[in-house]
Design an enzyme around this catalytic site. Structure first.
Site, PDB file in Angstrom:
ATOM      1  N   PRO A 132       3.441   7.381  -4.402  1.00  0.00           N
ATOM      2  CA  PRO A 132       4.037   6.727  -3.372  1.00  0.00           C
ATOM      3  C   PRO A 132       3.778   6.628  -2.028  1.00  0.00           C
ATOM      4  CG  PRO A 132       5.713   8.096  -4.862  1.00  0.00           C
ATOM      5  CD  PRO A 132       4.327   8.585  -5.155  1.00  0.00           C
ATOM      6  N   LYS A 133       3.103   7.771  -1.610  1.00  0.00           N
ATOM      7  CA  LYS A 133       2.569   8.306  -0.223  1.00  0.00           C
ATOM      8  C   LYS A 133       1.337   7.092  -0.073  1.00  0.00           C
ATOM      9  CE  LYS A 133       1.748  11.712   2.965  1.00  0.00           C
ATOM     10  NZ  LYS A 133       1.947  13.285   2.887  1.00  0.00           N
ATOM     11  N   GLU A 162      -4.073  -5.613  -3.110  1.00  0.00           N
ATOM     12  CA  GLU A 162      -4.094  -7.006  -2.427  1.00  0.00           C
ATOM     13  C   GLU A 162      -2.731  -7.775  -2.416  1.00  0.00           C
ATOM     14  OE1 GLU A 162      -8.150  -8.912  -3.334  1.00  0.00           O
ATOM     15  OE2 GLU A 162      -7.660  -7.340  -4.891  1.00  0.00           O
TER      16      GLU A 162
HETATM   17 MO1  MOS Z   1     -11.200  -7.047  -2.733  1.00  0.00          MO
HETATM   18  S1  MOS Z   1     -11.123  -8.832  -1.747  1.00  0.00           S
HETATM   19  O1  MOS Z   1     -11.079  -7.650  -4.322  1.00  0.00           O
HETATM   20  O2  MOS Z   1     -11.901  -5.951  -1.865  1.00  0.00           O
END
Ligand code: MOS
Length: 770
Positions: free
Chosen positions: A665-666, A737
């Site tokens: 979690p951190k 991402e």
């Molecule tokens: Mo990422 S844009 O897959 O480092």
């Protein structure tokens, strides 16, 4: 079998050389999903003390005997050729060891581009590097100077006499549309995709929105500049790099310089941020070449300006999103098309239409992306390439549709939640976006939002709330391997060439290895960041954690099997087969009958072994073939917009995530928050100013390219469903991402709610609001 499945299988074949029949498709859930010890705990980064205490050596800090320093000269013209080149003054300057230009640069081939069928490749550009007099983009490296000090190298670079003959260049986004390319596929998806009759649905529907959205170029600004410190020793090459593609970089350098795989070693144990930009660019290659000619170790650190000149970033896009809905808010048409810049010599298609293909149920769809060829530094991956800007358009459009219908924007999204993947019908592995929205809305206080824009104010400040969805595809890359060395004392050294750019890879894999091997975390040493270790794929596509986890799991299985073999016939485990035992609490235990067990120590002692080492490759990522898998987010944002200056202040943000099990979690919280902060930059401040007259980036400094600073970043809350994905290693999906994905739309939607002004052009700067 779908096209996607075929392509995944093809790439598995490319990396592993074969695909066994039993891999197609199957897979049982990872037993560790239900059995956890270290995984799931708030473990602080194991490399934290090294970094805070200054002991972590980054690529530009590695000491070497006889080191010299490199400086680069970049072309100020965009297209053309070098007509005069006089290096004599530079060569005669104090401390200069070498001036390298196309005249003495070794003749080299070009790098294979990264692609879905060549995941081991690291090339972001297929352009030749200092091979001839031709200039192909503004900022191209035309010379390198080596000197005894950095200052001497920089000074001598300024003494190079060079003239260019400029030629016409392609630099205009609009003009390039006339010769746009429409590729057959975007990553693993068919590009032009039409389902039903979106044109007539759009014309007939009760409600429709149809608008263009624009996003600018963005540049990489990792805190650590791109850097290498490297040395040749005879025919072997050691490169200390700042890399998110260690194994692939070693392979690429070996190929370029005609070496065997084991003659190149790339090390990158610490990386100060990558975000997609820390692959292989021209600087590593010219530095390796210069070191060979000079016979000296070389350090090359790009200047901040240099990063803008020769490392690509996010490409500009112009996207059309058209949505149609019936009176209940059910989508009748979802159209997402557009243009972005992708020169033919680059690798990243900025896949902005992928999200729309996987997010909403609709009666009809159309998707297509057109690529524009400009003469620019090759664009590349940058945190959620495609998804970050694609969701700005798609999720702004959803907000516009909700407003047109007088419907709550969360309600509109929930009404279009699909049961299965909207295009392929493939089942989702696990999906709780609805819960993420409900939980997030409750915590954020969404019920306090005023439906009518511009109705909430505090003095000069107009206040608004917005939300938006993020979706990012799950990926696990084939070709990851790892080794485990287990000692009689019960210590385990787990090794692979993994990359940790600061997100916590080494910490989380140490947690994982502890649970997988049934040992306490203190007993685990995780070695990584070195191409001499068993190779793992790049840290990219939010795929590294599960890719490595699968390799460690396979190695642990193999270790259990080897221990069982060593245990032999006098063990309480005699007669059991591999697969019928597991590792737990320093023992090998029968899964069926836990009373049958023997300790590692006893097995190794009887076999007269101090330790045992195994290496194994992870299973093929079959879950990707059988299931639709996406990390998801519900983003909430509150803004204040000054009526006097047009200034936007983000005052609160909350990200509610559905990304499978959260392993730490951190570190996960930091990943999510970091992504969301980058989303604030995308929405409000970041813009690569490209001068279309000259083809040159105008704001190649942190003074002029505005990334969010502390005052721009409010209190950010993150939360998650935490529901494990039953189909992935450890039950996890990617978290690197998803954090940025959807944030720009949430902010734009909040700005609309505050002001009634719809900004479809990022970044949302104050001039657009006055
Ligand atoms: Mo990422 S844009 O897959 O480092």
């Amino acid at each position: 079998m779908s096209r996607t499945q075929n392509i995944v299988i093809e790439s598995v074949k490319t990396v592993l050389g074969w695909v066994p029949e039993r891999w197609l498709p199957g897979g049982t859930p990872d037993p560790l999903i239900m059995r956890r010890g270290a995984v799931g705990r708030q473990v602080s980064r194991l490399d934290g003390p090294l970094k805070v205490g200054g002991q972590a050596r980054f690529a530009a800090e590695v000491a070497m005997e006889g080191l010299c320093y490199a400086s680069l000269l970049h072309s100020p013209v965009t297209r053309g050729r070098i007509t005069r080149l006089d290096t004599s003054a530079a060569e005669g300057a104090p401390g200069v060891i070498l001036v390298m230009t196309h005249r003495n640069m070794p003749r080299l081939g070009t790098l294979p581009l990264i692609s879905v069928t060549n995941l081991g490749a690291v090339g972001a550009s297929a352009l030749p590097i200092m091979q001839d007099t031709e200039i192909r983009y503004n900022g191209q490296v035309v010379a390198l100077v080596l000197a005894e000090t950095q200052e001497q190298a920089d000074h001598a670079t300024s003494l190079i006499g060079i003239d260019y003959e400029a030629a016409a260049a392609k630099t205009h986004f609009e003009a390039a549309k006339a010769s746009a390319r429409t590729p057959a596929s975007i990553l693993i998806e068919k590009n032009h995709t039409v389902v039903g009759n979106p044109g007539s649905e759009l014309a007939q529907a009760a409600f429709q929105v149809d608008n263009l959205y624009r996003t600018p170029g963005n540049n990489h600004n990792a805190i650590e500049l791109h850097a290498v410190t490297l040395a040749w020793e005879g025919d072997t090459l050691t490169v200390h790099d700042s890399s998110q593609m260690i194994a692939g970089s070693a392979q690429a350098l070996a190929k370029l310089f005609g070496l065997k795989k084991d003659q190149v070693r790339v090390l990158s144990p610490f990386v100060g941020g990558g975000f997609g930009g820390k692959g292989m660019w021209d600087h590593q290659i010219v530095a390796v070449a210069a070191a060979r000619i000079a016979g000296r170790p070389v350090r090359l650190v790009l200047s901040r300006d240099g990063v803008y000149r020769i490392v690509g970033g996010r490409t500009p896009t112009e996207q059309r999103v058209a949505l149609a809905a019936d009176s209940d808010g059910k989508l009748a048409a979802l159209i997402h098309t557009g243009h972005s810049v992708m020169p033919p010599y680059s690798a990243c298609p900025e896949q902005y239409t992928l999200t729309g293909r996987a997010l909403y149920r609709a009666k009809s769809y159309e998707f297509v992306q057109h690529h524009l060829d400009l003469d620019i530094v090759p664009n590349t991956y940058m945190r959620a390439p495609g998804e970050a800007v694609g969701t700005f358009a798609l999720e702004s459009a959803m907000d516009e549709l909700a407003h047109a219908m007088g419907m709550d924007p969360i309600e509109l999204r929930l009404r279009n939640e699909p049961e299965t993947h909207p295009l392929s019908g493939t089942p989702f592995s696990q999906r709780a976006l609805v819960q993420a929205y409900r939980d997030g809305a409750a915590r954020f206080g969404w019920e306090r939002r005023q439906a009518t824009p511009g109705t909430q104010r505090d003095g000069e400040w107009r206040i608004g709330m917005g939300c938006a969805t993020g979706s990012f595809p799950y990926a696990r890359m084939p070709g990851a391997s790892a080794s485990i060395r287990l000692t009689r004392e019960g210590k385990a050294i787990v090794s692979c060439s993994a990359q940790d750019m600061g997100m916590g890879t080494s910490t989380v894999q140490a947690q994982h290895a502890a649970d997988r091997l049934g040992l306490p975390m203190e007993a685990i040493t995780f070695e990584m960041g070195d191409s001499a270790l068993p190779s793992t794929p790049m840290a990219g596509g939010s795929s590294q954690t599960v890719s490595i986890a699968a390799a460690i799991a396979a190695a642990a299985d193999k270790l259990a099997g080897e221990l069982l073999r060593l245990a032999g016939n006098s063990s309480p485990l005699a007669g059991l087969r591999a697969g019928e035992v597991r590792l737990a609490g320093q023992t090998l235990v029968s899964i069926q009958d836990p009373s049958r067990s023997e300790s590692f120590q006893s097995i190794l002692t009887r076999a007269s072994r101090e330790e045992i080492t195994v290496t194994a490759a992870g299973s093929a990522p079959l879950e990707m073939l059988k299931f639709a898998m996406h990390s998801l987010s519900a983003n909430f944002c509150e803004v204040r917009v000054s009526e006097v200056t047009g200034e936007v202040r983000v005052t609160r943000m909350l990200g509610s995530f559905d990304c499978g099990a959260i392993l730490n979690p951190k570190t996960a919280t930091s990943q999510f928050k970091g992504g969301m902060i980058m989303g604030i930059g995308l929405a409000l401040t970041e813009e690569t100013l490209f001068d279309a007259r000259s083809g040159r980036i105008m704001n190649a400094t942190l003074a002029d390219y505005h990334i969010p600073s502390h005052l721009d970043v409010p209190e950010i809350e993150v939360m998650w469903t935490g529901i494990p994905d039953p189909r992935s290693p450890l039950g996890a999906r990617g978290i690197g991402e998803i954090g940025i994905t959807g944030v720009a739309a949430a902010i734009a939607n909040a700005v609309f709610n505050a002001t009634g002004k719809r900004i479809r052009d990022l970044p949302i700067t104050l001039d657009k609001l006055l």
